[in-house]
Scaffold this motif. Structure first.
Motif, PDB file in Angstrom:
ATOM      1  N   VAL B 227      94.922  88.584  19.838  1.00 11.08           N
ATOM      2  CA  VAL B 227      95.838  88.066  21.114  1.00 11.08           C
ATOM      3  C   VAL B 227      95.417  86.938  21.589  1.00 11.08           C
ATOM      4  O   VAL B 227      96.345  86.110  22.138  1.00 11.08           O
ATOM      5  N   THR B 228      94.182  86.478  21.894  1.00 10.28           N
ATOM      6  CA  THR B 228      93.969  85.176  22.369  1.00 10.28           C
ATOM      7  C   THR B 228      94.544  84.160  21.537  1.00 10.28           C
ATOM      8  O   THR B 228      94.984  83.297  22.020  1.00 10.28           O
ATOM      9  N   PHE B 229      94.096  84.079  20.346  1.00 11.54           N
ATOM     10  CA  PHE B 229      94.518  82.709  19.679  1.00 11.54           C
ATOM     11  C   PHE B 229      95.883  82.748  18.984  1.00 11.54           C
ATOM     12  O   PHE B 229      96.122  81.732  18.730  1.00 11.54           O
ATOM     13  N   ALA B 230      96.391  83.879  19.188  1.00 12.81           N
ATOM     14  CA  ALA B 230      97.973  83.781  18.842  1.00 12.81           C
ATOM     15  C   ALA B 230      98.830  83.731  20.142  1.00 12.81           C
ATOM     16  O   ALA B 230      99.918  83.188  19.738  1.00 12.81           O
ATOM     17  N   ASP B 231      98.140  83.563  21.176  1.00 11.66           N
ATOM     18  CA  ASP B 231      98.989  83.683  22.397  1.00 11.66           C
ATOM     19  C   ASP B 231      99.354  82.221  22.966  1.00 11.66           C
ATOM     20  O   ASP B 231      98.328  81.268  22.911  1.00 11.66           O
ATOM     21  N   MET B 232     100.433  81.743  23.198  1.00 12.90           N
ATOM     22  CA  MET B 232     100.599  80.560  23.853  1.00 12.90           C
ATOM     23  C   MET B 232     101.032  80.629  25.215  1.00 12.90           C
ATOM     24  O   MET B 232     101.303  79.502  25.837  1.00 12.90           O
ATOM     25  N   GLY B 233     101.556  81.684  25.655  1.00 14.14           N
ATOM     26  CA  GLY B 233     102.012  81.801  27.069  1.00 14.14           C
ATOM     27  C   GLY B 233     101.272  81.476  27.971  1.00 14.14           C
ATOM     28  O   GLY B 233     101.717  80.621  28.929  1.00 14.14           O
ATOM     29  N   VAL B 234     100.049  81.996  28.077  1.00 11.18           N
ATOM     30  CA  VAL B 234      99.026  81.440  29.250  1.00 11.18           C
ATOM     31  C   VAL B 234      98.904  80.072  29.225  1.00 11.18           C
ATOM     32  O   VAL B 234      99.213  79.434  30.368  1.00 11.18           O
ATOM     33  N   VAL B 235      98.551  79.534  28.253  1.00  5.81           N
ATOM     34  CA  VAL B 235      98.356  78.007  28.409  1.00  5.81           C
ATOM     35  C   VAL B 235      99.343  77.225  28.481  1.00  5.81           C
ATOM     36  O   VAL B 235      99.553  76.512  29.408  1.00  5.81           O
ATOM     37  N   ARG B 236     100.765  77.602  27.977  1.00  7.28           N
ATOM     38  CA  ARG B 236     101.897  76.918  27.989  1.00  7.28           C
ATOM     39  C   ARG B 236     102.237  76.874  29.718  1.00  7.28           C
ATOM     40  O   ARG B 236     102.636  75.825  30.218  1.00  7.28           O
ATOM     41  N   VAL B 237     102.214  77.979  30.234  1.00  7.25           N
ATOM     42  CA  VAL B 237     102.458  78.214  31.555  1.00  7.25           C
ATOM     43  C   VAL B 237     101.657  77.558  32.613  1.00  7.25           C
ATOM     44  O   VAL B 237     102.040  76.857  33.440  1.00  7.25           O
ATOM     45  N   LEU B 238     100.463  77.917  32.427  1.00  2.66           N
ATOM     46  CA  LEU B 238      99.389  77.700  33.132  1.00  2.66           C
ATOM     47  C   LEU B 238      98.997  75.918  33.263  1.00  2.66           C
ATOM     48  O   LEU B 238      99.111  75.287  34.247  1.00  2.66           O
ATOM     49  N   THR B 239      98.872  75.524  32.224  1.00  2.00           N
ATOM     50  CA  THR B 239      98.534  74.236  32.179  1.00  2.00           C
ATOM     51  C   THR B 239      99.340  73.064  30.854  1.00  2.00           C
ATOM     52  O   THR B 239      99.181  72.161  31.114  1.00  2.00           O
ATOM     53  N   GLY B 240     100.149  73.742  30.194  1.00  2.93           N
ATOM     54  CA  GLY B 240     100.759  73.178  29.436  1.00  2.93           C
ATOM     55  C   GLY B 240     100.061  72.238  28.324  1.00  2.93           C
ATOM     56  O   GLY B 240     100.273  71.288  27.788  1.00  2.93           O
ATOM     57  N   GLY B 241      98.815  72.783  27.985  1.00  7.66           N
ATOM     58  CA  GLY B 241      97.838  72.072  27.269  1.00  7.66           C
ATOM     59  C   GLY B 241      97.080  70.968  28.050  1.00  7.66           C
ATOM     60  O   GLY B 241      95.996  70.681  27.604  1.00  7.66           O
ATOM     61  N   GLY B 242      97.542  70.558  29.248  1.00  3.97           N
ATOM     62  CA  GLY B 242      96.849  69.357  29.949  1.00  3.97           C
ATOM     63  C   GLY B 242      95.643  69.840  30.836  1.00  3.97           C
ATOM     64  O   GLY B 242      95.418  71.111  30.758  1.00  3.97           O
ATOM     65  N   PRO B 243      94.947  69.086  31.679  1.00  5.85           N
ATOM     66  CA  PRO B 243      95.310  67.622  31.717  1.00  5.85           C
ATOM     67  C   PRO B 243      94.732  66.956  30.538  1.00  5.85           C
ATOM     68  O   PRO B 243      93.661  67.157  30.049  1.00  5.85           O
ATOM     69  N   ARG B 244      95.476  65.773  29.938  1.00 10.07           N
ATOM     70  CA  ARG B 244      95.347  65.079  28.643  1.00 10.07           C
ATOM     71  C   ARG B 244      94.755  65.990  27.683  1.00 10.07           C
ATOM     72  O   ARG B 244      93.700  65.559  26.936  1.00 10.07           O
ATOM     73  N   ASP B 245      95.586  67.097  27.112  1.00 12.65           N
ATOM     74  CA  ASP B 245      95.448  67.874  26.098  1.00 12.65           C
ATOM     75  C   ASP B 245      93.959  68.596  26.236  1.00 12.65           C
ATOM     76  O   ASP B 245      93.597  69.000  25.180  1.00 12.65           O
ATOM     77  N   SER B 246      93.445  68.624  27.143  1.00 12.17           N
ATOM     78  CA  SER B 246      92.223  69.167  27.354  1.00 12.17           C
ATOM     79  C   SER B 246      92.202  70.724  27.148  1.00 12.17           C
ATOM     80  O   SER B 246      91.225  71.457  27.046  1.00 12.17           O
ATOM     81  N   THR B 247      93.250  71.349  27.376  1.00 11.32           N
ATOM     82  CA  THR B 247      93.229  72.904  27.182  1.00 11.32           C
ATOM     83  C   THR B 247      94.233  73.069  25.954  1.00 11.32           C
ATOM     84  O   THR B 247      94.876  74.487  25.902  1.00 11.32           O
ATOM     85  N   GLN B 248      94.466  72.309  25.235  1.00  9.37           N
ATOM     86  CA  GLN B 248      95.438  72.267  24.226  1.00  9.37           C
ATOM     87  C   GLN B 248      95.068  73.444  23.126  1.00  9.37           C
ATOM     88  O   GLN B 248      93.822  73.470  22.864  1.00  9.37           O
ATOM     89  N   VAL B 249      95.819  74.361  22.830  1.00 11.16           N
ATOM     90  CA  VAL B 249      95.404  75.353  21.727  1.00 11.16           C
ATOM     91  C   VAL B 249      96.287  75.059  20.630  1.00 11.16           C
ATOM     92  O   VAL B 249      97.826  74.925  20.732  1.00 11.16           O
ATOM     93  N   LEU B 250      96.039  75.935  19.417  1.00 10.84           N
ATOM     94  CA  LEU B 250      96.769  75.750  18.164  1.00 10.84           C
ATOM     95  C   LEU B 250      98.265  76.259  18.247  1.00 10.84           C
ATOM     96  O   LEU B 250      99.330  75.636  17.937  1.00 10.84           O
TER      97      LEU B 250
END
Ligand code: ATP
Ligand code: MG
Lengths: 359, 293
Positions: B227-250
């Motif tokens: 669930v964690t590494f297939a999930d994009m919802g949390v990262v996308r909504v929370l940080t969008g991968g930022g700041p500066r791609d520091s929370t980007q996931v696959l």
């Protein structure tokens, strides 16, 4: 076998004083599983706890072992108060009624586990496991896991796991219930011999009276959380303390005939056709025969007696040596030797002094 | 009459046939909804297809060469692995603790058991939005607490911590329920036996508790990982991968490249990259379970 020698209390291996155990059930319903039990087991003694299902045998054993804390009362092991102490400190080895083998361990590792916990060196551990496995005839199963075993085999593994230890007391909760009659008899003998040899106090729970009478140095009869009687098998059988013991022990049970405010009790094997009982000290009664059974040579005669008290259905057990012809439907004169009569209070069931019965 | 009964019994006894009959819907479902999309993803990963030119053109390893040259990809890979690892550890530990608490005897435990599952009743995206408001919006409690400083979601270590925390928050209840089911299936007598056998705390933990709960803990870990590494919802909504791609996931990166960027090939390749790793993980867990049962 090493054992600390307690001075003073040396004769007592386990002592329970006024033990009360109340289980809190659902919706504030309480179960009084033990209701003031006083019990002492002597050093090296084989004490058998006997009682019907649900009378509190397991609860008593678990409370002694430290798996349950008593609601009231004290437990002493080797003269030391152990209330509140965990099982480990109490030095008890117990076979649980549910066997409770470790499902992920092999039979060998199951038996070895308590030895590892005591840091017994490896070569000694191996020797003991082999010894126990041979004793209980499970040597072929050492590599198996519990779920590959039959109920009887599991039970023997559980027994082996307890026997490899050198505890202050063995607590065995119906350790042979799952075995067939022959194996049970053989294992019972082995157990008794082993216990004699190591001389460790043993409390053995069973609801099988034959087992109790055959194994026990003393037998404690428990009913509804109360001890009814503690005594040698002979005492329990011949001098029952109350009507519960009188009817629970013995098969068929003791006959009880109400006579005024007393109950007159006599065992089926003492109720014989009158001509087979010595004339000078006997009580006779007419028995109307309703049914007869032939069981391994004995004749069991079912019928009802009058004259000595209210008309009551009784059972007579006639050994093969009694050849008096009897017919169903007829009434025959039967008799009991006077010294075989036991008397109980009709209201409370407790034993009372003998009453003279004429005839 | 008996012959008739025999006939019918024989039909119902044909377990081979019945097995196939019962399995068929599952097979159809798996093929249509799992295998086919997966096959398509694999195909696209080796293609040159883009959203402007969606027709299939074989591209060999082009997409993989492209993503290997992209530092954001490597960054996301590490983040994904780290996030998953942290989530597994935290969720398994917390889940076990919560499971034990829920199994304990106390008043209102039925109510509490139901409440614990609440995070699962809301969609991920929705609860992530609540968290974003809580952590990042002007006027939110956290914002007031920080005296209108930078939002934790806009700074580097705290953004990653927030992402991990939300994943743990939403997965712990599920893990707890799984572990709870596992714990209740262990016969109670075994704990008694371990106490009687004189085993101390550590021996009980290492020799009895952990081996017995390992299979079910492994399942909880697997679910958490999936669930964690297939999930994009949390990262996308929370940080969008930022700041500066520091929370980007696959998964988010795959979405950005493949759907928003229009390069279906690299998107698919990014999404697929972890697949072999995941298969290895599943394999290990299945082995653990087989050994345990
Ligand atoms: N954990 C428990 N919670 C509530 N009630 C219990 C619990 N354990 C036992 N009891 C109750 O206490 C009483 C005594 O139970 P116990 O298990 O000691 O009986 P027993 O003599 O060992 O019976 P058996 O011969 O069937 O094993 C029973 O009425 C049982 O329902
Ligand atoms: Mg019992």
């Amino acid at each position: 076998m090493r054992r600390r020698d307690e001075t003073g209390a040396a004769a007592k291996a386990v002592e329970a004083r006024r033990l009360v155990k109340v289980y809190e059930g659902r919706r504030d319903r309480q179960v009084r599983a033990l209701d003031g039990v006083d019990l002492t087991s002597g050093q090296g003694e084989y004490l058998v706890l006997l009682g019907p299902s649900g009378c509190g045998k397991t609860t008593l054993l678990r409370t002694i072992a430290g798996l349950e804390q008593p609601t009231e009362g004290e437990v002493y092991i080797g003269g030391r108060l152990v209330n509140g102490l965990p099982p480990r400190v109490r030095q008890v080895a117990m076979v649980l009624q549910s066997y409770a083998l470790y499902p992920h361990k092999t039979v060998r590792n199951n038996i070895e586990f308590p030895l590892k916990a005591e840091n017994v060196p490896r070569h000694l551990r191996e020797r003991k496991v082999r010894w126990a496995a041979d004793l209980l005839d499970i040597a072929d199963l050492l590599g198996h896991r519990p779920r590959q075993l039959s109920g009887g085999e599991r039970q023997r593994v559980a027994l082996a796991r307890a026997l490899v230890r050198e505890p202050a007391v063995f607590l065995l909760d119906e350790p042979l219930s799952g075995l067939d009659a022959k194996l049970r008899a053989a294992t019972r003998d082995e157990l008794k011999r082993f216990q004699r040899q190591v001389g460790t106090a043993t409390i053995y729970v069973t609801h099988d009276q034959e087992e109790a009478m055959g194994l026990g140095d003393r037998v404690a009869v428990l009913d509804a959380g109360r001890l009814r009687q503690v005594g040698t098998p002979r005492d329990i059988y011949d001098e029952p303390a109350d009507t519960f013991v009188a009817t629970f022990v013995g098969s068929p049970p003791m006959n009880l005939v109400q006579r005024g405010d007393r109950l007159v009790g006599f065992r089926p094997e003492h109720l014989l056709p009158a001509e087979n009982v010595a004339y000078d000290s006997r009580v006779t009664m007419p028995l109307r025969i309703e049914r007869m059974e032939y069981l391994s040579g004995d004749r069991h005669v079912y019928g009802s007696v009058t004259r000595i008290g209210q008309e009551t259905r009784v059972i007579a057990r006639l050994p093969a040596t009694v050849i008096t012809p009897l017919t169903v439907g007829e009434t025959h004169e039967f008799a009991v030797p006077t010294d075989r009569l036991r008397f109980f209070d009709a209201e409370y069931g407790t034993r009372t002094a003998p009453v003279r019965i004429g005839g | 009459m008996p012959a008739d009964a025999g006939q019918r019994a024989r039909f119902a006894d044909r377990e081979g046939f019945l097995a196939w009959a019962f399995l068929l819907p599952t097979i159809v479902y798996l093929t249509a909804l799992v295998l086919a999309p997966f096959g398509l993803t694999v195909a696209f990963a080796f293609s040159r297809s883009t959203s402007e030119a969606p027709s299939y053109r074989f591209g060999g390893l082009r997409a993989f060469r492209e993503i290997f040259g992209d530092h954001v990809f490597w960054r996301s890979l590490l983040d994904t692995l780290a996030l998953t690892g942290v989530a597994i550890a935290a969720v398994v530990i917390l889940g076990t603790v919560v499971a034990n608490v829920l199994l304990a005897d106390f008043r209102f435990r039925r109510t509490v058991r139901a409440l614990v599952l609440l995070p699962w009743t809301t969609p991920v995206a929705l609860s992530a939005i609540s968290w974003r408001w809580l952590l990042g919006s002007p006027g939110s409690p956290v914002d007031r607490l920080l005296l209108h400083g930078d939002s934790p979601l806009a700074r580097t270590p705290s953004a990653a911590v927030a992402v991990a925390a939300v994943q743990v928050w939403r997965l712990t209840p599920l893990a707890a329920v799984i572990v709870m089911a596992g714990l209740t299936s262990i016969p109670r007598g075994v704990w008694d036996a371990a106490l009687l056998d004189g085993a101390g705390f550590w021996r009980r933990l290492l020799g009895v508790t952990i081996p017995l709960t390992l299979p079910v803990t492994a399942v909880a870990a697997l679910v958490t990982a999936a669930v964690t590494f297939a999930d994009m919802g949390v990262v996308r909504v929370l940080t969008g991968g930022g700041p500066r791609d520091s929370t980007q996931v696959l998964p988010v990166l795959a979405y950005l490249r493949g759907v928003e960027g229009g390069d279906i090939g690299t998107g698919a390749a990014t999404a697929l990259f972890l697949f072999p790793l995941f298969v290895a993980g599943v394999f290990v867990v299945l082995r653990v379970m087989r050994r345990g049962s």
